[in-house]
Design an enzyme around this catalytic site. Structure first.
Site, PDB file in Angstrom:
ATOM      1  N   GLY A  43       0.713  -1.313  -0.094  1.00 14.70           N
ATOM      2  CA  GLY A  43       0.176  -0.158   0.492  1.00 14.70           C
ATOM      3  C   GLY A  43       0.718   1.650   0.163  1.00 14.70           C
ATOM      4  O   GLY A  43       1.050   2.119  -0.992  1.00 14.70           O
ATOM      5  N   GLU A  79      10.736  -2.278  -3.388  1.00 19.20           N
ATOM      6  CA  GLU A  79      10.320  -3.892  -2.417  1.00 19.20           C
ATOM      7  C   GLU A  79       9.349  -3.732  -1.740  1.00 19.20           C
ATOM      8  O   GLU A  79       9.582  -3.248  -0.758  1.00 19.20           O
ATOM      9  CB  GLU A  79      11.570  -3.916  -2.051  1.00 19.20           C
ATOM     10  CG  GLU A  79      12.066  -5.553  -1.721  1.00 19.20           C
ATOM     11  CD  GLU A  79      12.127  -5.913  -0.344  1.00 19.20           C
ATOM     12  OE1 GLU A  79      10.360  -6.155  -0.505  1.00 19.20           O
ATOM     13  OE2 GLU A  79      12.614  -5.727   0.653  1.00 19.20           O
ATOM     14  N   CYS A  82      11.141  -9.698   4.998  1.00 17.56           N
ATOM     15  CA  CYS A  82      10.018  -9.702   3.801  1.00 17.56           C
ATOM     16  C   CYS A  82      10.366 -10.794   3.210  1.00 17.56           C
ATOM     17  O   CYS A  82       9.907 -11.460   2.421  1.00 17.56           O
ATOM     18  CB  CYS A  82      10.971  -8.622   2.540  1.00 17.56           C
ATOM     19  SG  CYS A  82      11.582  -7.284   3.180  1.00 17.56           S
TER      20      CYS A  82
END
Lengths: 501, 501
Positions: free
Chosen positions: B223, B244, B281
């Site tokens: 977002g 990223e 991540c």
């Protein structure tokens, strides 16, 4: 809906209309391309190279038909189009050579190092093709920047499938070129659907938004490019859109050069600015020069001849811009060349203004005028030009004319031009490109949408590739580019060092 | 407006609030950075390398203060933060080494060839830095992906100036790190304004739109990244935005591997999925496995311990997603681990579902859940998993666990994973990255905004560089990287061949 070609010399329709591609057909072609990509991307580089060579040969075999068709539709002339087709086929052969050499995949191997922080496992990186690439043809290079031009050639070489959006200025040339390419690909055993051509504005809008399309290449106007760029970026899954848009290509003629060889420079300028009726992305439309050389520049432009432009819209736009400039207080018309008695003709024109006026009206006077027109901005102090250069819009090229006595000043000019341009020319002209690794055809916005890439030259292939890294895989399961023994014998970066190891 | 740090273990404010940066201040910092860039970009690589080493040393000198501050503000723990700071300083040293080695500029030289079509002039290409780079810090790596993390290190190495937008999760760590970096840069003689830190959401919005900013790097949520990406692309002059974003990091446990070493795999999985309280991540949140190994996976997750998460919002989001999944018919909660008695704590959780249910609810069940949770999708036939993989969203990593008897199946799994992932791991886990040329930290949308680039590893430097080509320049006026004699002794591509020539 259909796309009708025209003969710019007569303004009359040329050939049969080509039907616009429907949304359904675009979808089908993208799906076929995606299927084809899965096969083509798995081919060995050497096998893809053989097919690219075959496509080049078949295009050369049909050169008479292709060149005649393009000449009827673009009025660019047989000599120019002969060279352009050869450039196009040599470009395919160059990429075939690049594939055979093999180091373009940028193989990188790093050996394990468990004791450093963070610990390093065995890592091996190679470039792989992205998928289906959308290519938007240019109006001004019906071969070299269109159906099977640099975007298509580099994408096919990379292992991608290609769907080409035809330019409305040359539908017959596109159809004939597409026919030869498709037949050659089939002859070479390439998978069905690897290459397709679509027609009509709406088809191009659909194409850039299609889920199977993973990247796009474009050569054209700022307006058209920006619209497609915005569509590419507003997708649920944005894709890279590599657009080559507009460029003013400033040339700086330094004082001693202007004094030493005014006629030579003027002749070169007039030739470059009127080449292809000025319809070059690298047209040197903006010149900074001492007042002394304006007479020579004007004389050369007066002796130059224009020609029919690519289409009616371009011709109208050029003429109305020239009219507006002729009636403007900001610039003075100092020369108009000849023009043949043809329909959509553009004549060479040269305007002049002072550095002060130019600087005060920078935005207005740096709008690209696509056609054989130039603006000379006269200066007294080169330092003022150097200070101004970084404020110019991004551009594909910047040119310096200097004498041997002006090396230091030429260097300082290059430092400033490098801030806004992707290619710097010394004592030459920006029109004309070369097929080479060291070619750069790019620059900051609005010259392109991404200044880190190029649309011409070997590195253009990197637009269609992405790295994948293999971590701690058994050697036998790795792609050959990454196996220990280096079976392909390519140059790789191993533990940071480039060598054939 | 100000940015207040918090202690995630207590939920109480930590340190004094840091004032948000005003629009005027952002503008001033960008202007100072642009001035500084003109100087820094002209420094020799070797001199920039010396400064990067100095910054690394000064950060190590102040490691106790930095690590204590980061631990108080992020609850990531002293051992992890000690390693992370060392990774950060080693990253600066790695880029210093890359500068000293010198071939990263990709010098390409092509000699004149007047007889080919088109004729080729002398062309020499080198990479040059873009300008001011905006860096958006990550929440989850207060050192390695923040103030002076991989984006900043690679951009400074490239010759760019950097303005860092601090993450609101660790303002005190950012301020202290920024103080050390600024002092070290000054000590090393770097130009004023080369590096700056700004605070507050609005400052980041202003930054990506500032005319002096030429590129941006970002690590964070889909977002937030998408919002900034859209701003970058909707500028009058769009800039590349390298984000990223989110990643599900699928792991495929093949049948024989699951049968041969269930406990080892389960232990590795639980360790990887709970590392840093799952705030990676590369967290392996999605596992495809035979039903037989679920008991082992659940057992390992039950024995794992969670911890305080980075901030209240993240903790709330994690907990509410876990609650929603626990109440969903689509998945079954099979294990919950321990969690310390702290404020914003997240406990490990493992869910399971079948391949059929997963496939029918693909979009919902592939939403990234940032935290220590995993979803095991059980399969009976590996072929069904392989067919599904290309339909997964783009991801940073893909992992395969295989036994020696399954090499062929592992290879076929890699072929499918490579379509959606930037890094493929064999019999390992995706958490943990390495500092190397061959590192790839990227992948198709939404893993990143441009799959052709990486945000970690040496090639990350290419995000901040653009080619410039010199055409027919006198040798003495060329940058040293391009001069005939190769005074820097770097590997160059000359007439297509890579060598030290």
């Amino acid at each position: 809906m259909s796309v009708q070609g025209y003969n710019p010399r007569t303004g009359k329709p040329y050939g049969e209309p080509v039907e616009a591609t429907s949304d359904t057909e675009v979808d089908q072609l993208c799906e076929a391309a995606a299927r084809s990509f899965r096969v083509w991307s798995g081919w060995l580089d050497a096998d893809r190279a053989t097919v690219l060579d075959l496509v080049a040969d078949r295009l050369d075999d049909e050169s008479v038909l292709l060149i005649d068709t393009a000449d009827a539709e673009t009025a660019l002339g047989i000599p120019r189009l002969t060279t352009e087709l050869k450039r196009t086929t040599n470009q395919l052969r160059l990429f075939a050579d690049v594939l055979r050499e093999g180091s373009y995949v940028e193989a990188m191997l790093d050996s394990p190092s468990p004791d450093i922080i963070p610990p390093r496992p065995d890592l091996r990186r190679v470039l792989r093709p992205l998928g289906v690439v959308a290519v938007y043809s240019a109006s001004n290079f019906p071969f070299a920047l269109s159906t099977v031009g640099s975007d298509t050639a580099s994408a096919l070489a990379a292992g991608c499938a290609v769907v080409v959006k035809a330019h409305s200025a040359h539908p017959n040339t596109t159809r004939e070129t597409g026919r030869v390419v498709s037949a050659a690909l089939a002859e070479g055993g390439a998978p069905d659907g690897l290459f397709a051509v679509i027609y009509g504005t709406q088809s191009g809008v659909r194409l850039v938004q299609h889920p199977h399309v993973k990247a796009a290449g474009f050569t054209g106007s700022i307006g058209g490019g920006r619209a497609l760029y915005d569509l590419a970026n507003s997708r649920p899954d944005p894709i890279p859109f590599y657009g080559e848009l507009g460029s003013v290509n400033p040339t700086v003629i330094l004082p001693d050069a202007a004094a030493d060889r005014p006629e030579e420079i003027a002749k070169g300028f007039a030739q470059s600015v009127t080449m292809g009726v000025g319809q070059f992305c690298t047209n040197p439309g903006l010149v900074f020069a001492p007042p002394s050389i304006v007479v020579a520049l004007a004389g050369a432009v007066k002796q130059a001849t224009g020609g029919a432009m690519l289409n009616e819209r371009m011709c109208d736009s050029y003429r109305s811009t020239v009219d507006a400039m002729s009636n403007s207080d900001l610039v003075e018309l100092v020369a108009t060349g000849a023009a043949p008695d043809e329909a959509w003709v553009g004549a060479p024109n040269l305007f002049r203004t002072s550095l002060d006026v130019f600087e005060s009206n920078l935005e207005k006077l740096t709008e690209e005028n696509f056609g054989p027109a130039g603006l000379v901005v006269t200066y007294d102090d080169p330092a003022a030009v150097l200070a101004l250069i970084p404020r110019l819009p991004g551009t594909l090229t910047g040119t310096v004319h200097a004498s041997d006595s002006e090396h230091e000043l030429a260097s300082r000019t290059a430092v400033e031009l490098q801030k806004i341009a992707g290619r710097l020319i010394y004592n030459g002209w920006p029109t004309g490109i070369a097929l080479a690794w060291a070619m750069q055809h790019g620059g900051p916005w609005p010259a392109t949408t991404n200044t880190s890439h190029t649309s011409i030259g070997v590195p253009g292939i990197y637009r269609w590739l992405a790295p994948v890294t293999y971590q701690t895989w058994p050697d036998a399961l790795l792609p050959p580019e990454l196996q220990d023994a280096n079976p392909l014998g390519i140059t790789r970066r191993r533990d940071g060092v480039l060598d054939k190891h």
